[in-house]
Design a protein around this motif. Sequence first.
Motif, PDB file in Angstrom:
ATOM      1  N   SER A  22     -56.899 -10.531  88.804  1.00 23.89           N
ATOM      2  CA  SER A  22     -57.713 -10.952  87.659  1.00 23.89           C
ATOM      3  C   SER A  22     -57.971  -9.801  86.691  1.00 23.89           C
ATOM      4  O   SER A  22     -58.217 -10.026  85.499  1.00 23.89           O
ATOM      5  CB  SER A  22     -59.034 -11.561  88.134  1.00 23.89           C
ATOM      6  N   VAL A  23     -57.899  -8.561  87.183  1.00 29.27           N
ATOM      7  CA  VAL A  23     -58.084  -7.406  86.301  1.00 29.27           C
ATOM      8  C   VAL A  23     -56.941  -7.282  85.300  1.00 29.27           C
ATOM      9  O   VAL A  23     -57.118  -6.738  84.207  1.00 29.27           O
ATOM     10  CB  VAL A  23     -58.227  -6.113  87.132  1.00 29.27           C
ATOM     11  N   VAL A  24     -55.779  -7.814  85.655  1.00 31.10           N
ATOM     12  CA  VAL A  24     -54.621  -7.758  84.746  1.00 31.10           C
ATOM     13  C   VAL A  24     -54.959  -8.415  83.415  1.00 31.10           C
ATOM     14  O   VAL A  24     -54.526  -7.954  82.349  1.00 31.10           O
ATOM     15  CB  VAL A  24     -53.399  -8.442  85.395  1.00 31.10           C
ATOM     16  N   ALA A  25     -55.745  -9.487  83.437  1.00 30.67           N
ATOM     17  CA  ALA A  25     -56.174 -10.144  82.198  1.00 30.67           C
ATOM     18  C   ALA A  25     -57.487  -9.570  81.682  1.00 30.67           C
ATOM     19  O   ALA A  25     -57.686  -9.429  80.469  1.00 30.67           O
ATOM     20  CB  ALA A  25     -56.331 -11.646  82.441  1.00 30.67           C
ATOM     21  N   LEU A  26     -58.384  -9.225  82.593  1.00 35.55           N
ATOM     22  CA  LEU A  26     -59.724  -8.779  82.194  1.00 35.55           C
ATOM     23  C   LEU A  26     -59.717  -7.468  81.428  1.00 35.55           C
ATOM     24  O   LEU A  26     -60.353  -7.339  80.369  1.00 35.55           O
ATOM     25  CB  LEU A  26     -60.594  -8.654  83.450  1.00 35.55           C
ATOM     26  N   ALA A  27     -59.018  -6.463  81.933  1.00 39.82           N
ATOM     27  CA  ALA A  27     -59.064  -5.135  81.314  1.00 39.82           C
ATOM     28  C   ALA A  27     -58.562  -5.130  79.864  1.00 39.82           C
ATOM     29  O   ALA A  27     -59.225  -4.568  78.988  1.00 39.82           O
ATOM     30  CB  ALA A  27     -58.290  -4.134  82.166  1.00 39.82           C
ATOM     31  N   PRO A  28     -57.407  -5.741  79.550  1.00 40.75           N
ATOM     32  CA  PRO A  28     -56.962  -5.722  78.149  1.00 40.75           C
ATOM     33  C   PRO A  28     -57.939  -6.398  77.184  1.00 40.75           C
ATOM     34  O   PRO A  28     -58.088  -5.952  76.044  1.00 40.75           O
ATOM     35  CB  PRO A  28     -55.621  -6.466  78.196  1.00 40.75           C
ATOM     36  N   VAL A  29     -58.592  -7.470  77.627  1.00 42.25           N
ATOM     37  CA  VAL A  29     -59.585  -8.119  76.761  1.00 42.25           C
ATOM     38  C   VAL A  29     -60.741  -7.161  76.504  1.00 42.25           C
ATOM     39  O   VAL A  29     -61.265  -7.072  75.380  1.00 42.25           O
ATOM     40  CB  VAL A  29     -60.079  -9.434  77.385  1.00 42.25           C
ATOM     41  N   ALA A  30     -61.154  -6.416  77.529  1.00 45.05           N
ATOM     42  CA  ALA A  30     -62.225  -5.436  77.351  1.00 45.05           C
ATOM     43  C   ALA A  30     -61.804  -4.320  76.399  1.00 45.05           C
ATOM     44  O   ALA A  30     -62.599  -3.857  75.576  1.00 45.05           O
ATOM     45  CB  ALA A  30     -62.626  -4.854  78.706  1.00 45.05           C
ATOM     46  N   TRP A  31     -60.548  -3.878  76.485  1.00 47.78           N
ATOM     47  CA  TRP A  31     -60.065  -2.863  75.540  1.00 47.78           C
ATOM     48  C   TRP A  31     -60.101  -3.394  74.114  1.00 47.78           C
ATOM     49  O   TRP A  31     -60.444  -2.664  73.178  1.00 47.78           O
ATOM     50  CB  TRP A  31     -58.637  -2.446  75.897  1.00 47.78           C
ATOM     51  N   TRP A  32     -59.748  -4.653  73.956  1.00 44.28           N
ATOM     52  CA  TRP A  32     -59.825  -5.298  72.635  1.00 44.28           C
ATOM     53  C   TRP A  32     -61.264  -5.256  72.138  1.00 44.28           C
ATOM     54  O   TRP A  32     -61.525  -4.913  70.968  1.00 44.28           O
ATOM     55  CB  TRP A  32     -59.318  -6.731  72.763  1.00 44.28           C
ATOM     56  N   GLY A  33     -62.203  -5.566  72.997  1.00 52.05           N
ATOM     57  CA  GLY A  33     -63.613  -5.524  72.608  1.00 52.05           C
ATOM     58  C   GLY A  33     -64.056  -4.129  72.218  1.00 52.05           C
ATOM     59  O   GLY A  33     -64.787  -3.949  71.230  1.00 52.05           O
TER      60      GLY A  33
END
Length: 202
Positions: free
Chosen positions: A170-181
């Motif tokens: 699940s971190v594979v999707a979570l981390a990039p979204v956080a970087w976007w934020g």
Amino acid sequence: MAATESKHRARPAPIAVAVAFSAATLGVGYWALGLATMLIFTAGFIGGLLLWLVWPSGGGWADVRVPYWIALSLFVIHRVEEKQMEFFAFLATVTGVPTPAVTSVPVVLLVVISAGAWLLGPVLMRCGHPFGRYLAWTFFASMGLTELAHFLIFPWVNPAGVGYVPGMWSVVALAPVAWWGMWRLARQPSYASAVRRGAGRT
């Protein structure tokens, strides 16, 4: 208005509260899960504090609300994966610290502090309060930096050998979204965000 907002951000009171909040969160994390896990938390709460001090102004709630809610939803999925795959049993094996009961005082405090802060952040950001930006930074840093431990740390200390660690996928999707934020928090605010901030001060 810009000068007034800048002075408000420069005041030491919000910084003192943010430093105290970060210290309290890490203290509760140490109480609940031990030193090793607390040090991993540092990337989110101390990292978020430092990022906020570097970028005290920038994108507002109108700029980050989409990545914020997506990341929060993905974090819920991440916690489900961790629970289903027994992440905390794995963590206890790696750190040597027994898994505390979910109803224990330190665990309840840790959940209340972190979840409460990340739900309060959007409210404060909508009001243009600088502490809301700090909470947003800690949220995105926790999701985009701390959670990378599932790839950068945990696989290499896994007693079963390098491989899957509970919560990894699940971190594979979570981390990039956080970087976007984080990128949207650091950049110049959009027109919509500036209008929202102006309305919040009237």
